[in-house]
Every structure is written in structure tokens, then in C-alpha cells.
Design an enzyme around this catalytic site. Sequence first.
Site, PDB file in Angstrom:
ATOM      1  N   ASN A 161       7.121   7.082  -7.305  1.00 21.28           N
ATOM      2  CA  ASN A 161       7.266   7.932  -6.094  1.00 21.28           C
ATOM      3  C   ASN A 161       8.613   7.413  -5.264  1.00 21.28           C
ATOM      4  OD1 ASN A 161       6.265   5.368  -5.814  1.00 21.28           O
ATOM      5  ND2 ASN A 161       5.097   6.062  -3.821  1.00 21.28           N
ATOM      6  N   GLU A 259       0.879  -4.193  -4.824  1.00 22.33           N
ATOM      7  CA  GLU A 259       1.141  -3.133  -3.643  1.00 22.33           C
ATOM      8  C   GLU A 259       0.322  -1.863  -4.281  1.00 22.33           C
ATOM      9  OE1 GLU A 259       1.694  -0.349  -1.722  1.00 22.33           O
ATOM     10  OE2 GLU A 259       3.984  -0.758  -2.212  1.00 22.33           O
ATOM     11  N   CYS A 293       2.656   5.363  -0.213  1.00 28.57           N
ATOM     12  CA  CYS A 293       1.499   4.591  -0.184  1.00 28.57           C
ATOM     13  C   CYS A 293       1.166   4.248   1.441  1.00 28.57           C
ATOM     14  CB  CYS A 293       1.668   3.205  -0.852  1.00 28.57           C
ATOM     15  SG  CYS A 293       3.314   2.281  -0.331  1.00 28.57           S
ATOM     16  N   GLU A 468       5.688  -8.289  -0.386  1.00 30.73           N
ATOM     17  CA  GLU A 468       7.180  -8.096  -0.697  1.00 30.73           C
ATOM     18  C   GLU A 468       8.009  -8.077   0.204  1.00 30.73           C
ATOM     19  OE1 GLU A 468       6.528  -4.401  -3.781  1.00 30.73           O
ATOM     20  OE2 GLU A 468       7.560  -5.633  -4.738  1.00 30.73           O
TER      21      GLU A 468
HETATM   22  P1  NAD Z   1      -1.988   6.178 -12.374  1.00 32.58           P
HETATM   23  O1  NAD Z   1      -3.057   5.212 -11.942  1.00 32.58           O
HETATM   24  O2  NAD Z   1      -2.007   6.427 -13.907  1.00 32.58           O
HETATM   25  O3  NAD Z   1      -0.603   5.298 -12.349  1.00 32.58           O
HETATM   26  C1  NAD Z   1      -0.202   4.571 -11.226  1.00 32.58           C
HETATM   27  C2  NAD Z   1       1.223   3.811 -11.830  1.00 32.58           C
HETATM   28  O4  NAD Z   1       0.817   2.679 -12.519  1.00 32.58           O
HETATM   29  C3  NAD Z   1       2.129   4.613 -12.506  1.00 32.58           C
HETATM   30  O5  NAD Z   1       3.499   4.292 -12.000  1.00 32.58           O
HETATM   31  C4  NAD Z   1       1.798   4.195 -14.030  1.00 32.58           C
HETATM   32  O6  NAD Z   1       3.074   4.338 -14.864  1.00 32.58           O
HETATM   33  C5  NAD Z   1       1.359   2.714 -13.712  1.00 32.58           C
HETATM   34  N1  NAD Z   1       0.334   2.450 -14.969  1.00 32.58           N
HETATM   35  C6  NAD Z   1      -0.940   3.394 -15.264  1.00 32.58           C
HETATM   36  N2  NAD Z   1      -1.448   2.633 -16.052  1.00 32.58           N
HETATM   37  C7  NAD Z   1      -0.839   1.362 -16.200  1.00 32.58           C
HETATM   38  C8  NAD Z   1      -1.385   0.438 -17.101  1.00 32.58           C
HETATM   39  N3  NAD Z   1      -2.180   0.168 -17.919  1.00 32.58           N
HETATM   40  N4  NAD Z   1      -0.586  -0.780 -17.120  1.00 32.58           N
HETATM   41  C9  NAD Z   1       0.787  -0.821 -16.200  1.00 32.58           C
HETATM   42  N5  NAD Z   1       1.069   0.420 -15.447  1.00 32.58           N
HETATM   43  C10 NAD Z   1       0.188   1.398 -15.642  1.00 32.58           C
HETATM   44  O7  NAD Z   1      -1.892   7.290 -11.269  1.00 32.58           O
HETATM   45  P2  NAD Z   1      -0.762   8.346 -11.038  1.00 32.58           P
HETATM   46  O8  NAD Z   1      -1.306   9.457 -11.378  1.00 32.58           O
HETATM   47  O9  NAD Z   1       0.405   8.002 -11.575  1.00 32.58           O
HETATM   48  O10 NAD Z   1      -0.773   8.156  -9.522  1.00 32.58           O
HETATM   49  C11 NAD Z   1      -1.946   8.224  -8.904  1.00 32.58           C
HETATM   50  C12 NAD Z   1      -2.343   7.630  -7.685  1.00 32.58           C
HETATM   51  O11 NAD Z   1      -1.355   6.248  -7.899  1.00 32.58           O
HETATM   52  C13 NAD Z   1      -1.974   7.814  -6.476  1.00 32.58           C
HETATM   53  O12 NAD Z   1      -3.128   8.648  -5.872  1.00 32.58           O
HETATM   54  C14 NAD Z   1      -1.544   6.579  -5.711  1.00 32.58           C
HETATM   55  O13 NAD Z   1      -2.763   6.221  -5.179  1.00 32.58           O
HETATM   56  C15 NAD Z   1      -1.288   5.563  -6.740  1.00 32.58           C
HETATM   57  N6  NAD Z   1       0.240   5.322  -6.551  1.00 32.58           N
HETATM   58  C16 NAD Z   1       0.580   4.391  -5.628  1.00 32.58           C
HETATM   59  C17 NAD Z   1       1.846   4.145  -5.510  1.00 32.58           C
HETATM   60  C18 NAD Z   1       2.231   3.075  -4.408  1.00 32.58           C
HETATM   61  O14 NAD Z   1       3.294   3.004  -3.863  1.00 32.58           O
HETATM   62  N7  NAD Z   1       1.418   2.126  -4.060  1.00 32.58           N
HETATM   63  C19 NAD Z   1       2.801   4.598  -6.519  1.00 32.58           C
HETATM   64  C20 NAD Z   1       2.362   5.619  -7.219  1.00 32.58           C
HETATM   65  C21 NAD Z   1       1.148   5.811  -7.377  1.00 32.58           C
END
Ligand code: NAD
Length: 488
Positions: A161, A259, A293, A468
Amino acid sequence: MDELVKNRLTEYPDLKLLIDGVWASVDTRASIAVTNPATREVLGFVPVATRQDLQMAVEAASKAFAHWKKRTPLDRSSILRRIADLVRERKDRLAVILTLEQGKTLAESQGELTAVADTFDWMAEEGRRVYGRIVPSRFPNVEQMVIYEPVGVVAALSPWNYPAALGARKVATALAAGCTVVLKPAEETPGIWVALAELCVDAGVPNGVLNLVFGNPSEISDFLLSHPAVKKVSFTGSIPVGLMLAEKAARSLKKITLELGGHSPVFLAEDTKPEHVARLAVASKFRNAGQICHSPTRFFIHSKIYQRFVESFVEGASALRVGNGLHQGVQMGPLANGRRVKAMEDLVADAKQNGSRILTGGERCSDDRGHFWKPTVIEDLSENVRLLREEPFGPIALMIPFDSIEEAVTKANQLSVGLGSFAFTNSISTAKYLQDNVEAGSLSINTFTITPPEVPFGGWKLSGTGSEMGSEGLIEHFNIKTVLRTEV
Ligand code: NAD
């Protein structure tokens, strides 16, 4: 192909891994296609790191740590400052890369890159101020010192994001502390870190101090979290993934900073000017298409100003120009991927089924080449509506009236997350009540600003652990050593 996209494609980098100062391209490796969320066209292919690549990256970071930790803080600081300067110099090209792969508008990309430069500048300074302590002893002729030593190799896992800024927090902090890094940015937005890593090399970051890998997220995190040389993990992303990483890190007691998601409340007391706050709120809610977030999402509005606020907010939201972030005048880009559009569809369908009213938006845009979703405002939210509990992580705002601030705060605190929160009031006592009772890592009063680099950012409850930035985020990259010294 869109002419504007075609003209800017040359600025998109070749996607590569960086291991011990050597760039590695797809070659014989598997690869993952990277697409432009505004057009769904392929931008490039990111190499999938092999096990051997990962092993080499950790070994390189480990070897480099022995030297990097011994450089003086002043020396490291000057390299971090050069990184900040180069980010400012190369901002125009970097912004195009970010918009191409993430979708945000060019103005938002420029803003994110300013934050990247500010992050490196802040850590360049703060890294020089890790003082330790001298503690007066209870015994004669004994000196007692508390010394901070950098932990070692940091595994940094950053999301899609704010790919530049969130990766920068992890890299700048680790480097300032004297740690080395294996960074795995999200595979959906790899280009910006290829360009930023090139820039770090140009700024004088030595081989092995910053390594860049991509691939299968779970394979990479499994490898890094079970490697004894990795001493700290820093992850920004979803709660389920964060919890899983925390369990894995606990097996070898690695330090961890998480985070994760939030579901930020905004409290509007009856003494605020609803039209003024609505203008600020629209700009904040729909920034980055709501994929933040700490995006303000649950608007708790005093019933005396509810109608005026909602009308102004809906007017502002429905007037926003949604489109390709490269195009002039566009105010909100597409969602970053198809998963987000599907999530918006499911959440809106659930709200409708439970009797909620969609005041504007609630559907895809007519341009269906990209992942476009209309700015959406919803009211009449009964207890069952999923959106009240689940973070949309997209351009959806919820309007909730209240009669007493205590009732609003109790409702807001019921969730198991607590990251950002906002409040608008002219009353000192209401501000103080909120300050004392809102369960969140940050509370911004009469502003939507939340994360300048000089203050710590972190979540309560399931929103995360650790902080952070600020000085707190830096200190999490050190082991504490207590030294007691006397004459023999
Ligand atoms: P997701 O859970 O598949 O992935 C979230 C993030 O985690 C991605 O960057 C992905 O590359 C990473 N990831 C996924 N599985 C992993 C693993 N096993 N080990 C290490 N990294 C891993 O979800 P998504 O569809 O990409 O995003 C959906 C949700 O993720 C959103 O609804 C939001 O809540 C959350 N999100 C939060 C932030 C934030 O800034 N806190 C950023 C991106 C996504």
C-alpha cells in the site's frame, strides 16, 4: 495501450534481486508477473528467489554486519543523508514507478517519496543519539553502564500500500542502528524498491548491508524466521499473517515489530464545524484509495451535527475524480489489486443485506480496465454489519451517529484492534476524555496527520507490537548490555 502509460513505461526498472551487492535477474529462476492496477497490463516479471539466493542473502547480511556495526554513527548518518538527497533528486522518476505499479496518483507518489526522504533524514540524525546510560552505583569504585548494541541481521517484510515509505522505515532504522537488512517488499509492487536499492548503492551503502529478495512470501518468511543469523523481524501487513510470523519468531525468541491492521474511529463532537471537518475528512479517507492501515473509517458523529456532516462528506466523496493515477486531475487511483475490489464487493453486499443505506458509491467504476472502485459512504449500520468489525482497507466510510461521547468511545473500543484514531472538538475536557479513554496507538485531535517520522507509530491489541520511527522504533533494533566495571 494508454498513450500516457506507454510513454512512461521506459521508466519502469528491470526487476532484480540484490544479494551482496550483485544484481540477479530472472535468468533460470521462476518469475511473477507485475501488473498495473489501472490498466491490468503487465509491467514486468519479478524473479522468485531460490533457497540458495536466500541463504546467500542472509550470509551476506551477516558478514556485512561485522563491518557496518563498527562504522561510526556519524559515518552511517552521512550515507543515510545521501540516500535522502538522492530520493529528492530522483523523485520524478521514482513517483512514476510507484504510480505504475501501485496505482496511487502521481501527487500521492510524490508525497510518499518526500516521506521516504524525511524518514532517512530523521534516522540519519537519530542514529547519532543512541547514548546509553551511566547509572550511579551503590558500591564504591564501581561504574555501571547501560550500552546499546545493534541486534544484527533484520528481516524486513513490507507491504504494497505504501511500498516506498513502509520499506524505508524498516531500512532506514536498521541501517541507522548499525544493523543489516534482508528486505522482502511485496511482489505486487517490487519496482520501487529495485529503484530505491539502486539509489542506496549509489549513496554508498556497502555490499551486503541491504539485500533485496522477492518470491513466495510464506517460503521467504519461513526461511528468514527460522535462520539463526536473523535476529529481528519487522513486518507490516495483515493481522493473520502477523500472528503467524509472531509464532514463528517466538520459537527462537527473535525480536519482532508488527504493524498490522486497524479500523480507525473518528469522533466528531457537537462543537465542531461539520462542513470544515468533512472537507478534511474526504481528503484523508480517500487518500491512497483508503488503503491505509490508519485510514479514518468509522465516523462517530454527534447527532446534532450528523446531517450536516454527512451531506458535506457525501458531496465531497461523490465529486472525487477516480482514474489512472498518471492522468492529470485524477484525485483517487484504482485499488492495488483485484482482491481489494472483491473485498469491497463482499462488504458492501453484506451491508446492503443487513439494511444499510449506500449514500454514494458502493460499486465498481464504469471503467473496468483497472481495479477502480467508487468512493463509498454508508449509514444505518446495524450490529450485524461486517464493516463495523472488519477493516475495509479501501475507499469506504461509515457514518454512525451518537448522543454521548462516552457511548461512542465504548463502541469504538469494542474492537480487538487499536491503531489510529482521530477526534474533532473545541472542548479541552472532551479532548482530555478522549486522550484518556481511546484504546489506540495514536490519537490525532483536530487534524488527520498521524505519522511524521519523529514520532513513534504502533498499534495496541491485535494492531501490532512495538513501534516504528520516533526514537522508540530505533531502540527496538538494539540489544541492551549492562556493564559493571571496577578496579582489580
Ligand atoms: P495478505 O494477508 O495476503 O498479505 C498482506 C501482506 O503480507 C502482503 O504484503 C503480503 O506480501 C504479505 N504476506 C502474505 N503472506 C505472507 C507470509 N506468509 N509471510 C510473509 N509475508 C506475507 O493480504 P492482502 O490481500 O495482500 O492484504 C489484505 C489485508 O492486509 C488488508 O485488508 C489489510 O488489513 C492488510 N494490510 C495491511 C497493511 C498495513 O499497512 N498495516 C498493508 C497491506 C495490507
